[in-house]
Design a protein around this motif. Structure first.
Motif, PDB file in Angstrom:
ATOM      1  N   ALA A   1      49.741  -2.463  14.989  1.00 53.66           N
ATOM      2  CA  ALA A   1      49.735  -3.550  16.155  1.00 53.66           C
ATOM      3  C   ALA A   1      50.256  -2.824  17.692  1.00 53.66           C
ATOM      4  O   ALA A   1      50.372  -1.749  17.950  1.00 53.66           O
ATOM      5  N   GLY A   2      49.774  -3.720  18.898  1.00 54.00           N
ATOM      6  CA  GLY A   2      49.538  -3.518  19.216  1.00 54.00           C
ATOM      7  C   GLY A   2      49.950  -4.486  20.834  1.00 54.00           C
ATOM      8  O   GLY A   2      49.950  -5.908  19.841  1.00 54.00           O
ATOM      9  N   ALA A   3      50.285  -4.098  21.683  1.00 51.64           N
ATOM     10  CA  ALA A   3      51.409  -4.993  22.823  1.00 51.64           C
ATOM     11  C   ALA A   3      51.002  -5.019  24.040  1.00 51.64           C
ATOM     12  O   ALA A   3      51.179  -4.040  24.123  1.00 51.64           O
ATOM     13  N   VAL A   4      51.436  -6.376  25.308  1.00 52.37           N
ATOM     14  CA  VAL A   4      51.098  -6.085  26.544  1.00 52.37           C
ATOM     15  C   VAL A   4      51.838  -7.611  26.611  1.00 52.37           C
ATOM     16  O   VAL A   4      52.689  -7.957  26.064  1.00 52.37           O
ATOM     17  N   VAL A   5      52.799  -7.012  27.898  1.00 48.02           N
ATOM     18  CA  VAL A   5      53.195  -8.159  29.076  1.00 48.02           C
ATOM     19  C   VAL A   5      52.643  -8.057  30.064  1.00 48.02           C
ATOM     20  O   VAL A   5      51.520  -8.005  30.575  1.00 48.02           O
ATOM     21  N   VAL A   6      52.357  -9.428  30.074  1.00 46.57           N
ATOM     22  CA  VAL A   6      51.760 -10.157  31.410  1.00 46.57           C
ATOM     23  C   VAL A   6      52.594 -10.809  32.099  1.00 46.57           C
ATOM     24  O   VAL A   6      53.827 -12.022  31.936  1.00 46.57           O
ATOM     25  N   GLY A   7      52.145  -9.892  33.604  1.00 51.67           N
ATOM     26  CA  GLY A   7      53.402 -11.190  34.387  1.00 51.67           C
ATOM     27  C   GLY A   7      52.377 -12.340  35.448  1.00 51.67           C
ATOM     28  O   GLY A   7      50.749 -11.844  35.772  1.00 51.67           O
ATOM     29  N   LEU A   8      52.941 -12.913  36.288  1.00 55.58           N
ATOM     30  CA  LEU A   8      52.005 -13.191  37.206  1.00 55.58           C
ATOM     31  C   LEU A   8      51.386 -12.504  38.707  1.00 55.58           C
ATOM     32  O   LEU A   8      52.701 -11.399  39.532  1.00 55.58           O
ATOM     33  N   SER A   9      50.498 -12.770  39.561  1.00 58.39           N
ATOM     34  CA  SER A   9      51.225 -11.639  40.777  1.00 58.39           C
ATOM     35  C   SER A   9      49.898 -12.595  41.391  1.00 58.39           C
ATOM     36  O   SER A   9      49.252 -13.329  41.757  1.00 58.39           O
ATOM     37  N   GLU A  10      50.362 -12.006  42.907  1.00 54.39           N
ATOM     38  CA  GLU A  10      49.712 -13.007  44.312  1.00 54.39           C
ATOM     39  C   GLU A  10      48.660 -12.721  44.835  1.00 54.39           C
ATOM     40  O   GLU A  10      47.584 -13.066  44.878  1.00 54.39           O
ATOM     41  N   THR A  11      47.916 -11.728  44.450  1.00 54.67           N
ATOM     42  CA  THR A  11      46.609 -11.356  44.189  1.00 54.67           C
ATOM     43  C   THR A  11      45.492 -11.537  43.662  1.00 54.67           C
ATOM     44  O   THR A  11      45.342 -11.891  42.626  1.00 54.67           O
ATOM     45  N   ALA A  12      44.751 -12.310  44.786  1.00 56.74           N
ATOM     46  CA  ALA A  12      43.658 -12.846  43.591  1.00 56.74           C
ATOM     47  C   ALA A  12      42.808 -12.095  43.456  1.00 56.74           C
ATOM     48  O   ALA A  12      42.448 -10.998  43.979  1.00 56.74           O
ATOM     49  N   GLY A  13      41.667 -12.481  42.528  1.00 61.75           N
ATOM     50  CA  GLY A  13      40.386 -11.419  41.200  1.00 61.75           C
ATOM     51  C   GLY A  13      40.832  -9.944  39.993  1.00 61.75           C
ATOM     52  O   GLY A  13      40.448  -9.925  40.294  1.00 61.75           O
ATOM     53  N   VAL A  14      42.737 -10.565  40.098  1.00 62.59           N
ATOM     54  CA  VAL A  14      43.001  -9.084  39.177  1.00 62.59           C
ATOM     55  C   VAL A  14      43.317  -9.775  37.803  1.00 62.59           C
ATOM     56  O   VAL A  14      43.802 -11.231  38.107  1.00 62.59           O
ATOM     57  N   GLY A  15      43.486  -8.933  37.059  1.00 58.07           N
ATOM     58  CA  GLY A  15      44.159  -9.147  35.895  1.00 58.07           C
ATOM     59  C   GLY A  15      42.983  -9.613  34.654  1.00 58.07           C
ATOM     60  O   GLY A  15      41.883  -9.856  34.896  1.00 58.07           O
ATOM     61  N   LEU A  16      43.242 -11.236  34.293  1.00 57.23           N
ATOM     62  CA  LEU A  16      41.905 -11.512  33.091  1.00 57.23           C
ATOM     63  C   LEU A  16      41.905 -12.287  34.364  1.00 57.23           C
ATOM     64  O   LEU A  16      42.074 -13.829  34.144  1.00 57.23           O
ATOM     65  N   ILE A  17      40.241 -12.261  34.136  1.00 57.53           N
ATOM     66  CA  ILE A  17      39.566 -13.249  35.760  1.00 57.53           C
ATOM     67  C   ILE A  17      38.094 -14.107  34.014  1.00 57.53           C
ATOM     68  O   ILE A  17      37.696 -14.984  34.885  1.00 57.53           O
ATOM     69  N   GLY A  18      38.384 -14.178  33.418  1.00 54.44           N
ATOM     70  CA  GLY A  18      37.692 -14.659  32.468  1.00 54.44           C
ATOM     71  C   GLY A  18      37.838 -14.800  30.174  1.00 54.44           C
ATOM     72  O   GLY A  18      37.904 -13.034  30.028  1.00 54.44           O
TER      73      GLY A  18
END
Ligand code: COA
Length: 330
Positions: free
Chosen positions: A165-182
Motif C-alpha cells: 500500500a502507498g498513500a499521499v496526503v493532499v492539500g491546497l496551496s496558494e503558490t501557482a505552478g506546483v503540485g498536480l499540474i495535469g
C-alpha cells in the motif's frame, strides 16, 4: 478568487513483512528464478498474512503519510482509495480505513477501481474535489492484497503480483505552478477480457462451479497485455507532455507503474530517456497494482530521488484496460 494548487503534503508506504522469492515460487510451480528475472525483472514480492486485509496495509501506509505531512487525522475530510482487492465487495475499504484512523465521520470516503491505473485516477479525482473548494485535505491511497486473487497454480501470472500500500496526503496551496499540474486518463474498454477476474461479480456470482474452475482468480493474456501496455503508456506520457508544452528530457523522474522491467525499458527507449530517469522497484515488490505508484513515489522521495522543484511524471496502465498519466511539480 485565484485558483489554488493541489499539493502533496506527505507520502507513506507499507509492505507486509513476508518475502516470497522466485526461489520459493519455483518450489510451488514449474518455474525458475532465471526465467522470472529475465521476463519480468522481478526477484521477490511481499505477501500479506492471513490476518491482514487490504485496509490493514492501507492504514499503515496512510499513518506514515499523515506523519510525514504533519496533518492530523482530524483534518482529513476526504479519502479516495484505489483497489481491486477491497476487504469486502461492499462496503468500500475507505470507510474501514477512516474508522481505523479515527478520521471524522464528516469525511467523504469512497473506493475507485481502475486497476493498476487506480492511484492516478484517485489522485485526479481527489485533487479535483479539493479544487472545487468543498474539501480541504485528502488522503489518496492505493492498496492491494493481490495474493488473495492470484492463482498460485498458474505459473503465467502468480510470479507477477504482490501485496502492499502507498498513500499521499493532499492539500491546497496558494503558490501557482506546483503540485498536480495535469493528468490524462483513459480506457480501452474493448480489451476487458485481456486481464480480469471472471467470477464474484454480477456477471458470474460465485458458485461451487465457478470456484471449481478457479474463476475467482486473475486471468491474463500476458503477451497481448504487454504490447498494449507499452503502447498506451508511451501515448499517455507523450500526450500529457504535449498538453503542457514539455519535452521528455525536462522530466526529472518518471514513476511508471511497476509491472515488468521490460515494459519500463521499452517505454524509456521510446521516450528516448535513459532508464536511470525511471524509478524502479518492481524487482522487490512485483506488481502491486494500485499500490505500485504510491509505494514507488514514497521510496523515491525518502531516498532523495525527488527534490523540491523537480518535475515528476507518473504513468500507468491496468485492467480495463485503463491508463493514466500525471505531472507533479514538487
Ligand atoms: N516460468 C517458466 N515458464 C513460464 C512461466 C513461468 N513463470 N510463465 C509462462 N511460461 C512459459 C509459457 O508457458 C510459454 O511456454 P510455451 O511457449 O511452451 O507455451 C513460455 O514460457 C513463453 O511464455 P510467454 O507468455 O510467451 O512469455 P512472455 O515473454 O510473454 O512473458 C509475461 C510472460 C507474463 C512475463 C509477459 O507477457 C508480461 O509481463 N505481460 C504483461 C503482464 C502484465 O504486466 N500484467 C499486469 C498488467 S497491469
Amino acid at each position: 478568487m485565484p485558483t489554488q494548487s493541489t499539493v502533496i503534503l506527505g507520502t507513506g508506504s507499507y509492505a507486509p513483512e513476508r518475502i516470497l522469492t522466485n526461489e520459493d515460487l519455483s518450489k510451488m510451480v514449474d518455474t525458475s528464478d532465471e526465467w522470472i528475472r529475465a521476463r519480468s525483472g522481478i526477484r521477490e514480492r511481499r505477501i500479506a498474512g492471513p490476518e491482514e486485509a487490504t485496509s490493514d496495509l492501507a492504514v499503515e501506509a496512510a499513518r506514515r503519510a499523515l506523519q510525514d505531512s504533519g496533518v492530523a487525522p482530524g483534518e482529513i475530510d476526504l479519502i479516495v482509495l484505489a483497489t481491486v482487492t477491497p476487504d469486502y465487495p461492499m462496503p468500500s475499504t475507505s470507510c474501514i480505513v477512516q474508522h481505523k484512523l479515527g478520521i471524522p465521520t464528516t469525511a467523504a470516503c469512497f473506493d475507485i477501481n481502475a486497476a493498476c491505473s487506480g492511484f492516478i485516477y484517485a489522485l485526479d479525482t481527489g485533487c479535483a474535489m479539493l479544487s472545487s473548494g468543498r474539501y480541504k485535505k485528502a488522503l489518496i491511497i492505493g492498496a492491494e492484497k493481490l495474493s488473495s486473487v492470484v492463482d498460485w497454480q498458474d505459473r503465467g501470472t502468480c510470479m507477477l503480483f504482490g501485496d502492499g500500500a502507498g498513500a499521499v496526503v493532499v492539500g491546497l496551496s496558494e503558490t501557482a505552478g506546483v503540485g498536480l499540474i495535469g493528468t490524462k486518463l483513459g480506457a480501452l474498454g474493448e480489451d476487458t477480457d485481456l486481464l480480469f477476474i471472471p467470477a464474484g461479480g454480477s456477471r458470474m456470482p460465485t458458485s461451487a462451479e465457478s470456484i471449481a474452475r478457479g474463476d475467482q482468480f486473475i486471468k491474463m493474456k500476458g503477451k497481448e497485455v504487454f504490447k498494449l501496455a507499452v503502447r498506451v503508456m508511451e501515448e499517455a506520457a507523450r500526450d500529457i507532455l504535449e498538453q503542457h508544452g514539455l519535452a521528455a528530457h525536462q522530466i526529472d523522474l518518471v514513476i511508471p507503474h511497476q509491472a515488468n522491467l521490460r515494459i519500463i525499458d521499452a517505454i524509456a527507449q521510446y521516450l528516448e530517456l535513459p532508464v536511470e530517469r525511471f524509478f524502479v522497484n518492481v524487482d522487490r515488490y512485483g506488481n502491486t497494482s494500485a499500490a505500485s505508484i504510491p509505494i514507488a513515489m514514497d521510496e523515491a522521495r525518502r531516498s532523495g530521488r525527488i527534490k523540491k522543484g523537480d518535475l515528476t511524471l507518473l504513468v500507468a496502465f491496468g485492467a480495463g484496460l485503463t491508463y493514466g498519466s500525471a505531472l507533479i511539480r514538487w
